[in-house]
Design an enzyme around this catalytic site. Structure first.
Site, PDB file in Angstrom:
ATOM      1  N   HIS A 123       0.818  -1.217   0.000  1.00 31.67           N
ATOM      2  CA  HIS A 123       0.000   0.000   0.000  1.00 31.67           C
ATOM      3  C   HIS A 123       0.853   1.269   0.000  1.00 31.67           C
ATOM      4  CE1 HIS A 123       0.699  -1.355   4.104  1.00 31.67           C
ATOM      5  NE2 HIS A 123       0.644  -0.090   4.481  1.00 31.67           N
ATOM      6  N   HIS A 179      28.182  -3.298 -10.946  1.00 25.78           N
ATOM      7  CA  HIS A 179      29.054  -4.077 -10.078  1.00 25.78           C
ATOM      8  C   HIS A 179      28.408  -5.358  -9.555  1.00 25.78           C
ATOM      9  CE1 HIS A 179      31.640  -0.320  -8.938  1.00 25.78           C
ATOM     10  NE2 HIS A 179      31.548  -0.519 -10.240  1.00 25.78           N
TER      11      HIS A 179
END
Length: 153
Positions: A9, A98
């Protein structure tokens, strides 16, 4: 690209903005809910979206909750998922370059819509630096941990 999106929500409104952006860019969105700002349990939506990414039904996932960490905790319990919480474009870039993440988690209570949209754009358009040995080695080590401790679907 097929992208699974899910929220609770707290992330609903931002998720709707992200979905609209993804669709405008030609991505196929797999919607996992929630469908309103009525209080709900995050795992009811993030878990099935995570499974979709793990099973290859989606190429990547973008999950949005209040701070992002709940989504990342759930996603990282699933074999084959590497989720990162990103609160700025620099982190989104590094999460891809990375770490080769395939799930982006965003905290709608932490960052605003404009920065969230920039994070999504950067994360979607940044490639893993697979040809740089140190990054490949590091990601491979994380994947080896998953192989030892997580159940393949």
């Amino acid at each position: 690209m097929k992208i699974a999106v899910a929220s609770d929500h707290a992330g609903y409104s931002l998720k709707e903005e992200v979905k609209a952006y993804l669709e405008s860019e030609g991505h196929e969105v797999l919607e996992f809910g929630t469908k309103s700002e009525e209080a709900c349990d995050l795992s009811d939506f993030i878990y099935p979206a995570s499974i979709a990414v793990a099973e290859g039904k989606a190429d990547r996932g973008i999950f949005i909750d209040g701070v992002g960490y709940g989504s990342a905790l759930i996603a990282n319990k699933i074999y084959g998922l590497n989720a990162a919480v990103c609160q700025d474009p620099f982190c989104a870039s590094l999460a891809r370059k990375h770490s080769n993440t395939n799930v982006l988690c965003i905290g709608a209570k932490i960052i605003g819509s404009a920065i969230a949209m920039e994070i999504v754009k950067v994360w979607l358009t940044t490639d893993f630096l697979k040809d740089i040995e140190k990054y490949k080695r590091r990601v491979d080590k994380v994947n080896e941990i998953s192989e030892k401790h997580l159940k393949k679907l």
